[in-house]
Design a protein around this motif. Structure first.
Motif, PDB file in Angstrom:
ATOM      1  N   LEU A  92       0.818  -1.209   0.000  1.00  0.00           N
ATOM      2  CA  LEU A  92       0.000   0.000   0.000  1.00  0.00           C
ATOM      3  C   LEU A  92       0.857   1.266   0.000  1.00  0.00           C
ATOM      4  O   LEU A  92       0.591   2.209  -0.757  1.00  0.00           O
ATOM      5  CB  LEU A  92      -0.936  -0.015   1.211  1.00  0.00           C
ATOM      6  CG  LEU A  92      -1.992   1.075   1.293  1.00  0.00           C
ATOM      7  CD1 LEU A  92      -2.895   1.035   0.068  1.00  0.00           C
ATOM      8  CD2 LEU A  92      -2.806   0.908   2.557  1.00  0.00           C
ATOM      9  N   VAL A  93       1.895   1.288   0.812  1.00  0.00           N
ATOM     10  CA  VAL A  93       2.782   2.458   0.871  1.00  0.00           C
ATOM     11  C   VAL A  93       3.492   2.658  -0.462  1.00  0.00           C
ATOM     12  O   VAL A  93       3.555   3.781  -0.980  1.00  0.00           O
ATOM     13  CB  VAL A  93       3.798   2.310   2.028  1.00  0.00           C
ATOM     14  CG1 VAL A  93       4.931   3.297   1.903  1.00  0.00           C
ATOM     15  CG2 VAL A  93       3.091   2.491   3.360  1.00  0.00           C
ATOM     16  N   LEU A  94       4.017   1.588  -1.037  1.00  0.00           N
ATOM     17  CA  LEU A  94       4.708   1.715  -2.324  1.00  0.00           C
ATOM     18  C   LEU A  94       3.755   2.109  -3.449  1.00  0.00           C
ATOM     19  O   LEU A  94       4.131   2.840  -4.363  1.00  0.00           O
ATOM     20  CB  LEU A  94       5.438   0.418  -2.667  1.00  0.00           C
ATOM     21  CG  LEU A  94       6.636   0.099  -1.777  1.00  0.00           C
ATOM     22  CD1 LEU A  94       7.230  -1.261  -2.151  1.00  0.00           C
ATOM     23  CD2 LEU A  94       7.696   1.181  -1.841  1.00  0.00           C
ATOM     24  N   ALA A  95       2.507   1.649  -3.372  1.00  0.00           N
ATOM     25  CA  ALA A  95       1.534   2.006  -4.407  1.00  0.00           C
ATOM     26  C   ALA A  95       1.090   3.461  -4.302  1.00  0.00           C
ATOM     27  O   ALA A  95       0.788   4.093  -5.313  1.00  0.00           O
ATOM     28  CB  ALA A  95       0.320   1.085  -4.305  1.00  0.00           C
ATOM     29  N   LEU A  96       1.058   4.013  -3.100  1.00  0.00           N
ATOM     30  CA  LEU A  96       0.585   5.382  -2.905  1.00  0.00           C
ATOM     31  C   LEU A  96       1.672   6.448  -3.019  1.00  0.00           C
ATOM     32  O   LEU A  96       1.370   7.600  -3.334  1.00  0.00           O
ATOM     33  CB  LEU A  96      -0.068   5.517  -1.515  1.00  0.00           C
ATOM     34  CG  LEU A  96      -1.415   4.866  -1.312  1.00  0.00           C
ATOM     35  CD1 LEU A  96      -1.838   4.986   0.147  1.00  0.00           C
ATOM     36  CD2 LEU A  96      -2.448   5.508  -2.213  1.00  0.00           C
ATOM     37  N   LEU A  97       2.920   6.085  -2.770  1.00  0.00           N
ATOM     38  CA  LEU A  97       3.974   7.094  -2.651  1.00  0.00           C
ATOM     39  C   LEU A  97       4.220   7.878  -3.938  1.00  0.00           C
ATOM     40  O   LEU A  97       4.274   9.111  -3.921  1.00  0.00           O
ATOM     41  CB  LEU A  97       5.265   6.435  -2.165  1.00  0.00           C
ATOM     42  CG  LEU A  97       6.320   7.374  -1.599  1.00  0.00           C
ATOM     43  CD1 LEU A  97       5.741   8.272  -0.522  1.00  0.00           C
ATOM     44  CD2 LEU A  97       7.465   6.575  -1.027  1.00  0.00           C
ATOM     45  N   ARG A  98       4.346   7.205  -5.051  1.00  0.00           N
ATOM     46  CA  ARG A  98       4.632   7.897  -6.309  1.00  0.00           C
ATOM     47  C   ARG A  98       3.475   8.790  -6.772  1.00  0.00           C
ATOM     48  O   ARG A  98       3.696   9.957  -7.106  1.00  0.00           O
ATOM     49  CB  ARG A  98       5.018   6.874  -7.382  1.00  0.00           C
ATOM     50  CG  ARG A  98       5.498   7.511  -8.643  1.00  0.00           C
ATOM     51  CD  ARG A  98       6.018   6.464  -9.592  1.00  0.00           C
ATOM     52  NE  ARG A  98       6.216   7.038 -10.900  1.00  0.00           N
ATOM     53  CZ  ARG A  98       7.153   6.685 -11.733  1.00  0.00           C
ATOM     54  NH1 ARG A  98       7.973   5.722 -11.403  1.00  0.00           N
ATOM     55  NH2 ARG A  98       7.263   7.259 -12.894  1.00  0.00           N
TER      56      ARG A  98
END
Length: 119
Positions: A92-98
């Motif tokens: 979830l964090v990697l999907a939202l960060l960019r």
């Protein structure tokens, strides 16, 4: 040079907020120095820690709610929580960060934040 209809949507999609065509990022989170399509100077933009803060708040809320709901509804052993929520949080964090960083950079573009004076 085509004008982007919505700089915020272009930023979320990882495109130049000025034209909506060129790539905003060189790597995963590294901002490109210039837009390859319109030549807009992207190096002036700096999102700081803003995207990370929003991602922590959003992902933290979603994962905490899901873990609490799972605990109350199913009462699984602790290892099930670890198997579900640690990788889930990472994804979830990697999907939202960019997209969040793109949105913050686009918001700076929309508000002409790079033209602020520092005197």
């Amino acid at each position: 040079m085509a004008e982007a209809r919505n700089p915020l949507l272009a930023g979320i999609a990882g495109r130049c907020p000025n034209c909506g065509e060129g790539r905003l990022f060189e790597g995963f989170l590294t901002v490109a120095p210039r837009c390859e399509a319109c030549g807009f100077d992207l190096a002036r933009a700096d999102s700081g820690d803003g995207p990370a803060v929003f991602v922590i708040l959003i992902a933290g809320f979603l994962v905490a709610f899901a873990a609490l709901f799972t605990e109350v509804a199913l009462s699984p052993p602790v290892w099930v929580h670890l198997v579900l929520w640690l990788p889930g949080t990472l994804v979830l964090v990697l999907a939202l960060l960019r997209p969040m960083k793109g949105a913050m950079l686009a918001a700076q573009f929309m508000n002409k934040a790079s033209e602020a004076r520092h005197d």
